[in-house]
Design a protein around this motif. Structure first.
Motif, PDB file in Angstrom:
ATOM      1  N   ILE A 194      -0.628  -4.382  -4.388  1.00 15.77           N
ATOM      2  CA  ILE A 194      -1.351  -4.018  -3.397  1.00 15.77           C
ATOM      3  C   ILE A 194      -1.903  -5.260  -2.541  1.00 15.77           C
ATOM      4  CG2 ILE A 194      -3.745  -2.799  -2.934  1.00 15.77           C
ATOM      5  CD1 ILE A 194      -2.774  -0.950  -5.382  1.00 15.77           C
TER       6      ILE A 194
ATOM      7  N   LYS B 186      -4.602  12.108   0.461  1.00 14.54           N
ATOM      8  CA  LYS B 186      -4.490  10.564   0.290  1.00 14.54           C
ATOM      9  C   LYS B 186      -3.826  10.242   1.916  1.00 14.54           C
ATOM     10  CE  LYS B 186      -6.184  10.466  -3.409  1.00 14.54           C
ATOM     11  NZ  LYS B 186      -5.221  10.691  -4.616  1.00 14.54           N
TER      12      LYS B 186
ATOM     13  N   ARG C 101      -4.341   2.059   7.364  1.00 15.47           N
ATOM     14  CA  ARG C 101      -3.345   1.609   8.324  1.00 15.47           C
ATOM     15  C   ARG C 101      -3.362   1.635   9.474  1.00 15.47           C
ATOM     16  NH1 ARG C 101       1.960   1.002   5.484  1.00 15.47           N
ATOM     17  NH2 ARG C 101       0.537  -0.808   5.030  1.00 15.47           N
TER      18      ARG C 101
ATOM     19  N   THR D 162      -7.230   1.365  -2.384  1.00 18.69           N
ATOM     20  CA  THR D 162      -5.628   1.823  -2.483  1.00 18.69           C
ATOM     21  C   THR D 162      -5.481   2.220  -3.787  1.00 18.69           C
ATOM     22  OG1 THR D 162      -5.285  -0.090  -0.731  1.00 18.69           O
ATOM     23  CG2 THR D 162      -3.274   0.935  -1.886  1.00 18.69           C
TER      24      THR D 162
ATOM     25  N   TYR E 207      -5.397   6.775   3.628  1.00 18.78           N
ATOM     26  CA  TYR E 207      -3.928   5.938   3.977  1.00 18.78           C
ATOM     27  C   TYR E 207      -4.016   5.693   5.529  1.00 18.78           C
ATOM     28  CZ  TYR E 207       0.566   4.503   5.062  1.00 18.78           C
ATOM     29  OH  TYR E 207       1.886   3.706   5.576  1.00 18.78           O
TER      30      TYR E 207
ATOM     31  N   ILE F 124       0.716  -1.332  -0.067  1.00 22.23           N
ATOM     32  CA  ILE F 124       0.172  -0.020  -0.233  1.00 22.23           C
ATOM     33  C   ILE F 124       0.939   1.260   0.120  1.00 22.23           C
ATOM     34  CG2 ILE F 124      -1.662   1.081   1.367  1.00 22.23           C
ATOM     35  CD1 ILE F 124      -2.712  -1.481   2.647  1.00 22.23           C
TER      36      ILE F 124
ATOM     37  N   VAL G 293      -2.989  -5.417   1.576  1.00 22.02           N
ATOM     38  CA  VAL G 293      -4.477  -5.479   1.919  1.00 22.02           C
ATOM     39  C   VAL G 293      -4.816  -6.534   2.804  1.00 22.02           C
ATOM     40  CG1 VAL G 293      -6.826  -4.937   1.313  1.00 22.02           C
ATOM     41  CG2 VAL G 293      -5.052  -3.749   0.247  1.00 22.02           C
TER      42      VAL G 293
END
Lengths: 515, 517
Positions: A485, A263, A271, A340, A267, A84, A489
């Motif tokens: 990604i 972002k 996270r 993402t 993000y 990510i 994820v």
């Protein structure tokens, strides 16, 4: 080789160099060269990244570096990337040289609106400092370090808006800073409380996962982080600073603001909010989904009503951030990976829209839609690329945003049918705002003031070309990005203890067939 | 009577040498004023002052490196412990820097006794009088500041308070420009300061009535043994608190701060804003933690109220200010409020030492930035002296980008933006407060930080985003002293903001054994 530290050090050193050289022209060239070096380094790093390692807890963050920074507070200089973070760093690294090239004349006082001449060197030095901080914020694996970058990156952006923006720039800059600062300070309380309650004497993110067990504590801390991220992203109803900031910022700064800085919010949700406070995240999911869906529809409807191109694009972004947050909190692999990828795609397509609108404004000196008309006849290349970027924004199949938006909607539908259905209307509204803007500015009889407007020059083609290429490439072949990604994820969601992330395993195949 | 011998008190001269050096130099300074010819005075006073401060600093470091003493010095009157030595170090460095500022230029009135605008004054200016008494006054004040946080009994503390305050009252009235404003500040400070001293004295008397001693240790012991005298105790504590809170400028005793900061010569303001706050917090901590530590359940709610009020008053009233020095004064009030959140964060010994270390670090960080900010203020000038009004600062970023950039950096440090010293100071104190269970207080602190950020940012907006006025202020070519002050303050703000660990370690060591009793 300490890849991530190098990636941050190069632009910082570059910024010092840029501020020291004598001529403005040299400063620009040096800035561009530095950003291209960062891009090249990022490319090499990405090539050496092994997505398969993302499944294991120990090797989740690659290119990791951990040093003690302030042992007294348990703070480390800890950096490392999973899939990510890597794609978002790549997004930043690609956008910065493009923005530098696009901003070539932003500060030197040329352009139809005759802005005053300002310090060119400072502008490009700030851009490079910002680049270092953008890389740092995504690479940080220490919660405190993340917070430091999260707050510190406001300052260069504040000066870029306030010193180089449009007529209302100081209002917009202050509003931007105060909103973000307020969110950030709430997060600071949560960061402190996290440290005190966890009693681990460390801020390293991997060691903090699963430490906070008490549900009430989780909820409060979640809110502290989430509100900061919701202001940053921004989600409805924390969004009002964005249209002002994006409309007043110079086009290049607006791209980095909406394309990358915002972002950080989404993000951060993916996270930190999800992994550190999984139970609270599940508890608040309905609320977040409602906010996201409102944002999607509200942003789109308000965008339709805008008379200013940059404000319009800013409102479309609010709608898109709704999609991203929806994808994050749907908590399925499809939606998470889609979100993402959406962060990346949105950076490119909105970036292209802002930059091309910026070229138009540079020529004509106005951002009002009503001041244009029939541009297509005098500047076909400009109009054509604007259309492609716009179509990507409205998720036309074959262009990059389609893939991610589709994944988000699909992934959400697996769990939350009604929100997914309502969110889908955002796609239709998107067609309205983009195509109507295009029609009013580019089609129809050529307005008097627009006659003789030059088409894209070589420099501008170099700005737009790569962006369009990426948009089309990721539209037809998103697999390389998704391969990076997906494991990340999956790992994230496994920490949230979502068991049935693949609600519908057949979807992956269908998605492949759809391309 | 036979057989009774008077034993001489034992004095630990080595340990007390920083104070002795400063006071000694101050007395020499007075003699210089009396005997040296006028043209020589400045060239004697200035090196003497700087050397004395430097010497005191060196002896402080030496004393600290010999290991921390475990008992109070001078027959239990002065407690030279870890916190004291750390505070001494900060005060001496900050005083040294401020002395460089004082040296800088003709900020001081030619002859303080001359009535403003009178013939006497003109004459004094014409004949080139210079007020070199400033230097011994500064040294006396600094000496008082050293004794104040280290006093181990209330009587010594009161003496220190007066020794510290009286020279400052005088110094405030010595501004060369806007003399009436300066004299007004001086009188206000004196009157209000005298009031607060009276409160302190009365509180002390009541506590003596309660405990039968003015010794901090004895008062602490009395808390457990004396009963039925609670009225004396509580009224005494409250009055003592008024006296101390006045000195740090906590609401509702903050009213003097903006007036005095504005009227005083800026170099003196720099000295007061940094060192007095440090000394007063040291004394406040000693009284409340050592003497009244076991009473913390009783005073803590009150302190909560004071801290909240101070933070909010400082932050909110600063917004409406139009004078840069007044704005910095309100900012100083807000910072005193943030520091108070650390004072409240008492608990276990470990918790106390972490809170103490946080406060010490905050004081160091804030002191440097403050001196730097006021040093910049001295450089932005109009025809009539410093350009205090904020509107005059418009567009400074274009006229003097480096100076404006440094000032913006100081403001960001006040606002507590990461990578500046202010951030870690705030972070340390707030962490201690959360650890001490004062989470709501921290939330208030954070909200008022956000409010405070608004007015710091407003000055940055003025400097960088507004066009300069045609008849804007000139930037005085800085003297070596002023440049050094600004550079030093900026460097400290960066270093403490990026690499705070060494100073944190030092503060931890100083705080590890807490206050000796």
């Amino acid at each position: 080789m300490p890849w991530l530290s190098t990636l941050m050090a190069v632009p910082v050193v570059g910024a010092v160099g840029v501020s020291l050289v004598k001529s403005d022209k040299l400063a620009k060239q040096l800035a561009l060269a530095v950003s291209l070096v960062v891009l090249a380094l990022t490319g090499v790093m990405a090539a050496r990244f092994d997505p398969a390692l993302g499944a294991s807890k120990e090797t989740r963050f690659q290119f990791a570096e951990v040093y003690d920074w302030i042992p007294r507070f348990g703070v480390h200089y800890g950096v490392g990337v999973d899939g990510i973070a890597l794609v978002l760093i790549a997004l930043s690294a690609i956008l910065v040289p493009i923005v530098i090239l696009a901003s070539w004349h932003d500060a030197d006082g040329t352009g139809a609106a005759a802005p005053p001449k300002r310090s060119v060197k400072t502008y490009f030095a700030l851009l490079l400092v910002l680049e270092a901080m953008m890389i740092g914020v995504f690479a940080a694996t220490d919660v405190f370090l993340f917070y430091v970058f999260f707050e510190a990156m406001l300052i260069p952006m504040y000066f870029m808006i306030g010193s180089y923006g449009g007529a209302q720039r100081s209002y917009a800059a202050v509003k931007f800073l105060l909103y973000s600062l307020f969110g950030g300070l709430l997060m600071l309380v949560a960061v402190i409380a996290l440290y005190v309650i966890a009693e681990k004497n460390t801020f390293m993110f991997p060691e903090l996962i699963g430490v906070i067990q008490d549900p009430t504590t989780q909820k409060w801390l979640f809110l502290g982080f989430f509100i900061a991220f919701a202001v940053k992203a921004p989600l409805w109803p924390f969004h009002t600073w964005l249209p002002d900031a994006a409309a007043q910022a110079p086009a290049g700064a607006a791209v980095l603001l909406v394309g990358v800085l915002d972002k950080v919010g989404t993000y951060g949700m993916l996270r930190f909010c999800l992994e550190l406070f999984p139970d609270a995240a599940k508890f608040f999911t309905p609320l977040v989904i409602v906010l996201s869906v409102i944002g999607i529809v509200y942003g789109a409807i308000v965008a339709i009503g805008q008379t200013d191109m940059k404000r319009l694009i800013a409102y479309t972004s609010i709608s898109h951030f709704g999609f991203i947050a929806l994808g994050v909190f749907a908590m399925t692999t499809d939606a998470g990976a889609g979100a993402t990828l959406y962060m990346v795609n949105h950076g490119f397509s909105t970036g292209a829209l802002f930059l091309i609108a910026g070229f138009l404004i540079y020529r004509r000196g106005s951002s009002q839609i009503a001041d244009y008309g029939g541009v297509q006849k005098v500047a076909p290349l400009l109009a054509g690329t604007f259309l492609i970027a716009g179509l990507s924004g409205l998720s036309l199949p074959g262009l990059s945003t389609f893939v991610s938006e589709f994944m988000v909607l699909l992934g959400t539908y697996e769990r939350y049918v009604v929100p997914a259905v309502i969110a889908t209307t955002g796609v239709i509204l998107a067609a309205v705002y983009i195509l109507w803007m295009y029609q009013r500015t580019m089609n129809g009889p050529t307005a008097e003031a627009v006659k003789g407007l030059p088409d894209l020059n070589i420099r501008e083609r170099w700005v737009v070309g790569p962006l369009i290429a990426v948009i089309i490439a990721l539209g037809f072949f998103p697999k390389p990005a998704l391969d990076i990604i997906n494991p990340a994820v999956d790992h994230t969601l496994s920490n949230v203890h979502i068991d049935n992330v693949h609600v519908n395993p057949a979807v992956a195949e269908k998605k492949g067939a759809g391309q | 009577m036979n057989g009774t011998t008077i034993t001489a008190p034992t004095i630990e001269y080595a340990l007390l040498s920083p104070m002795l050096i400063v006071f000694g130099a101050a007395i020499i300074g007075v003699l210089v004023e009396a005997f040296a010819p006028r043209y020589l005075r400045k060239s004697i006073q200035m090196p003497l002052t700087l050397l004395a401060l430097l010497g005191a600093f060196v002896t402080t470091v030496l004393a600290a490196s010999n290991g921390l003493p475990t008992t109070a010095a001078a027959m239990g009157a002065v407690a030279v412990d870890g916190p004291s030595l750390f505070i001494w170090g900060i005060i001496l460095i900050l005083a040294f820097i401020s002395a460089l500022l004082i040296n800088d230029d003709e900020q001081f009135v030619a002859q303080a006794a001359a009535v403003p605008g009178s013939v006497d004054e003109e004459e004094a200016v014409r004949s080139g009088f210079a007020q070199t008494e400033v230097y011994p006054l500064l040294l006396f004040a600094v000496g008082g500041m050293l004794l104040f946080p280290a006093s181990n009994d209330l009587l010594v503390m009161f003496v220190a308070l007066e020794v510290m305050s009286l020279p400052l009252y005088l110094l405030c009235g010595l501004a060369r420009r806007r003399r009436l404003l300066s004299q007004e500040a001086s009188v206000k400070y004196f009157l209000l300061g005298a009031f607060s001293s009276a409160f302190f004295l009365y509180g002390m008397a009541l506590l003596y009535g309660y405990a039968g001693s003015v010794d901090l240790k004895a008062i602490s012991a009395a808390l457990g043994s004396v009963s039925g005298q609670d009225t004396l105790l509580f009224v005494g504590v409250a009055m003592l608190a008024v006296g101390l809170l006045f000195k740090i400028g906590a609401a509702p005793f903050q009213a003097w701060k903006p007036d005095v900061y504005q009227g005083a010569p800026t170099a003196v303001t720099a000295l007061m804003a940094s060192t007095v706050l440090v000394a007063a917090f040291g004394a406040l901590l000693r009284v409340f933690w050592v003497a009244l530590g076991n009473l913390d359940w009783d005073w803590r709610p009150l302190m909560w109220g004071v801290a909240i009020l101070t933070m909010i008053v400082g932050a909110v009233l600063a917004i409406t200010q139009t004078d840069i020095k007044r704005m910095l004064a309100y900012s100083s009030i807000a910072h005193a409020g943030f520091l108070l959140t650390g004072v409240i964060a008492t608990g276990t010994a470990e918790q106390n030492s972490s809170a103490l270390s946080a406060i010490l670090f905050y004081l160091a960080a804030y002191g440097f930035t403050t001196v730097g900010a006021f040093a910049v203020v001295t450089m932005v000038r109009d025809a009539g002296g410093e350009a205090g009004h904020l509107s005059r600062w418009a567009g400074l970023g274009k006229r003097a980008p480096v100076l404006a950039g440094i000032f913006a950096f100081f403001l960001l440090a006040f606002a507590g933006i990461p990578l500046t010293s202010g951030f870690f100071g705030k972070y340390a104190v707030f962490t201690a407060a959360v650890g001490g269970g004062a989470l709501p207080l921290v939330v208030v602190g954070v909200v008022s930080s956000a409010i405070a950020a608004f007015f710091y940012v407003r000055v940055i907006v003025l400097m960088f985003f507004n066009e300069p006025a045609a008849d804007g202020p000139t930037i005085a070519a800085p003297s070596v002293g002023t440049s050094a002050v600004v550079a030093l303050a900026a460097a400290a703000t960066v270093v403490l903001g990026v690499f705070p660990q060494p100073v944190l370690t030092l503060a931890d060591q100083a705080a590890s054994a807490l206050f000796i009793r």
